[in-house]
Scaffold this motif. Structure first.
Motif, mmCIF file in Angstrom:
data_model
loop_
_atom_site.group_PDB
_atom_site.id
_atom_site.type_symbol
_atom_site.label_atom_id
_atom_site.label_comp_id
_atom_site.label_asym_id
_atom_site.label_seq_id
_atom_site.Cartn_x
_atom_site.Cartn_y
_atom_site.Cartn_z
ATOM 1 N N VAL A 66 12.137 -18.028 7.111
ATOM 2 C CA VAL A 66 10.827 -17.449 6.810
ATOM 3 C C VAL A 66 10.513 -16.372 7.835
ATOM 4 C CG1 VAL A 66 8.354 -17.946 6.711
ATOM 5 C CG2 VAL A 66 9.986 -19.601 5.778
ATOM 6 N N VAL A 67 10.043 -15.224 7.355
ATOM 7 C CA VAL A 67 9.535 -14.163 8.223
ATOM 8 C C VAL A 67 8.050 -14.048 7.903
ATOM 9 C CG1 VAL A 67 9.696 -11.752 8.914
ATOM 10 C CG2 VAL A 67 11.762 -12.977 8.163
ATOM 11 N N ARG A 68 7.202 -14.405 8.845
ATOM 12 C CA ARG A 68 5.753 -14.432 8.626
ATOM 13 C C ARG A 68 5.114 -13.066 8.881
ATOM 14 N NH1 ARG A 68 4.493 -19.889 8.340
ATOM 15 N NH2 ARG A 68 6.118 -21.229 9.183
ATOM 16 N N ASN A 69 3.882 -12.944 8.436
ATOM 17 C CA ASN A 69 3.062 -11.755 8.688
ATOM 18 C C ASN A 69 3.715 -10.463 8.209
ATOM 19 O OD1 ASN A 69 1.058 -13.381 9.951
ATOM 20 N ND2 ASN A 69 2.358 -13.446 11.764
ATOM 21 N N CYS A 70 4.088 -10.469 6.946
ATOM 22 C CA CYS A 70 4.725 -9.301 6.331
ATOM 23 C C CYS A 70 3.784 -8.643 5.329
ATOM 24 C CB CYS A 70 5.998 -9.720 5.598
ATOM 25 S SG CYS A 70 7.313 -10.285 6.683
ATOM 26 N N CYS A 71 4.204 -7.494 4.869
ATOM 27 C CA CYS A 71 3.523 -6.790 3.792
ATOM 28 C C CYS A 71 4.571 -5.987 3.036
ATOM 29 C CB CYS A 71 2.422 -5.881 4.336
ATOM 30 S SG CYS A 71 3.039 -4.537 5.355
ATOM 31 N N VAL A 72 4.196 -5.500 1.877
ATOM 32 C CA VAL A 72 5.070 -4.624 1.108
ATOM 33 C C VAL A 72 4.378 -3.282 0.995
ATOM 34 C CG1 VAL A 72 6.099 -4.164 -1.160
ATOM 35 C CG2 VAL A 72 6.151 -6.486 -0.217
ATOM 36 N N VAL A 73 5.112 -2.234 1.286
ATOM 37 C CA VAL A 73 4.633 -0.880 1.024
ATOM 38 C C VAL A 73 5.556 -0.304 -0.042
ATOM 39 C CG1 VAL A 73 5.929 0.158 2.949
ATOM 40 C CG2 VAL A 73 3.961 1.345 1.999
ATOM 41 N N SER A 74 4.944 0.184 -1.115
ATOM 42 C CA SER A 74 5.698 0.727 -2.244
ATOM 43 C C SER A 74 5.325 2.188 -2.435
ATOM 44 C CB SER A 74 5.377 -0.040 -3.527
ATOM 45 O OG SER A 74 5.725 -1.399 -3.390
ATOM 46 N N VAL A 75 6.336 3.017 -2.603
ATOM 47 C CA VAL A 75 6.156 4.423 -2.908
ATOM 48 C C VAL A 75 6.624 4.606 -4.344
ATOM 49 C CG1 VAL A 75 6.867 6.781 -2.321
ATOM 50 C CG2 VAL A 75 6.551 5.077 -0.506
ATOM 51 N N TYR A 76 5.769 5.216 -5.162
ATOM 52 C CA TYR A 76 6.136 5.369 -6.568
ATOM 53 C C TYR A 76 5.912 6.807 -7.025
ATOM 54 C CZ TYR A 76 1.124 5.100 -7.541
ATOM 55 O OH TYR A 76 -0.226 5.335 -7.559
ATOM 56 N N GLY A 77 6.576 7.134 -8.109
ATOM 57 C CA GLY A 77 6.409 8.464 -8.666
ATOM 58 C C GLY A 77 7.369 8.707 -9.810
ATOM 59 N N PRO A 78 7.140 9.772 -10.501
ATOM 60 C CA PRO A 78 8.022 10.115 -11.614
ATOM 61 C C PRO A 78 9.360 10.651 -11.109
ATOM 62 C CG PRO A 78 6.411 11.843 -11.285
ATOM 63 C CD PRO A 78 6.057 10.728 -10.326
ATOM 64 N N HIS A 79 10.366 10.447 -11.868
ATOM 65 C CA HIS A 79 11.686 11.046 -11.641
ATOM 66 C C HIS A 79 12.367 10.576 -10.365
ATOM 67 C CE1 HIS A 79 10.409 13.548 -14.916
ATOM 68 N NE2 HIS A 79 9.417 14.027 -14.207
ATOM 69 N N PHE A 80 11.998 9.412 -9.835
ATOM 70 C CA PHE A 80 12.672 8.922 -8.635
ATOM 71 C C PHE A 80 14.159 8.717 -8.890
ATOM 72 C CE2 PHE A 80 9.450 6.982 -5.472
ATOM 73 C CZ PHE A 80 8.739 8.156 -5.462
ATOM 74 N N SER A 81 14.514 8.308 -10.104
ATOM 75 C CA SER A 81 15.928 8.072 -10.404
ATOM 76 C C SER A 81 16.736 9.368 -10.404
ATOM 77 C CB SER A 81 16.082 7.363 -11.748
ATOM 78 O OG SER A 81 15.601 8.190 -12.792
ATOM 79 N N GLU A 82 16.063 10.493 -10.480
ATOM 80 C CA GLU A 82 16.732 11.795 -10.482
ATOM 81 C C GLU A 82 16.699 12.457 -9.105
ATOM 82 O OE1 GLU A 82 14.568 13.914 -13.468
ATOM 83 O OE2 GLU A 82 14.926 12.357 -14.964
ATOM 84 N N ARG A 83 16.089 11.815 -8.118
ATOM 85 C CA ARG A 83 15.937 12.389 -6.779
ATOM 86 C C ARG A 83 16.606 11.481 -5.758
ATOM 87 N NH1 ARG A 83 11.711 16.503 -6.025
ATOM 88 N NH2 ARG A 83 13.029 16.704 -4.220
ATOM 89 N N PRO A 84 17.868 11.709 -5.451
ATOM 90 C CA PRO A 84 18.568 10.816 -4.527
ATOM 91 C C PRO A 84 18.013 10.831 -3.112
ATOM 92 C CG PRO A 84 19.935 12.716 -5.066
ATOM 93 C CD PRO A 84 18.719 12.783 -5.947
#
Length: 160
Positions: free
Chosen positions: A92-110
């Protein structure tokens, strides 16, 4: 980096109050991830940022984030199925969070994922787990690093 040089993203989402759970060294083969995640979902435990991968000994490892308040119940459920899935360890790793970056065309931008990881690394932020989709890159980090990470990502990307 000049503002005009920044890559536009759709936005960022942050999810606080999480714990990262690692089920390590489970038997390899069909059904381990399904059995593990179904046991949790059947009890109403929401699982975020799931990663599953085999190790050098050909054992499965499953890593996922849950709400902090679900930890005791999750550990209890994992103990019930631990023998069945032949898990070697649960961490277990306590005191975490998730940060997500989203946007269009991510699959086309390596370059997107690398830019995210480099931005966090420049701030000395360790990434505990990564999960991606066609439109989103999510990282599990220490919650104490979230504000710094968000600021660094805002410097890196054009955020609406």
């Amino acid at each position: 980096m000049a503002r005009s040089e920044k890559i536009a993203i759709g936005g960022m989402i942050e999810t606080r109050g999480l714990v990262l759970v690692r089920v390590l060294g489970a038997r390899r083969g069909p059904g381990v991830a399904g059995r593990t995640l179904s046991a949790l979902g059947g009890r109403g435990i929401n699982v975020l940022c799931v990663v599953c991968f085999p190790d050098l000994e050909q054992r499965d490892n499953i890593c996922f984030a849950i709400n902090r308040g679900d930890l005791d119940q999750t550990l209890g459920l994992l103990q019930v199925i631990r023998e069945e899935i032949e898990a070697g360890a649960i961490e277990v790793v306590r005191n975490c969070c998730v940060v997500s970056v989203y946007g269009p065309h991510f699959s086309e931008r390596p370059s997107i994922a690398g830019m995210i990881f480099d931005a966090l690394a420049r701030s000395g932020i360790d990434i505990h787990a990564i999960s991606t989709s066609i439109s989103t890159v999510s990282c599990v980090i220490d919650e104490s690093c979230l504000e710094t990470g968000i600021a660094r990502l805002r410097e890196t990307f054009l955020v609406p």
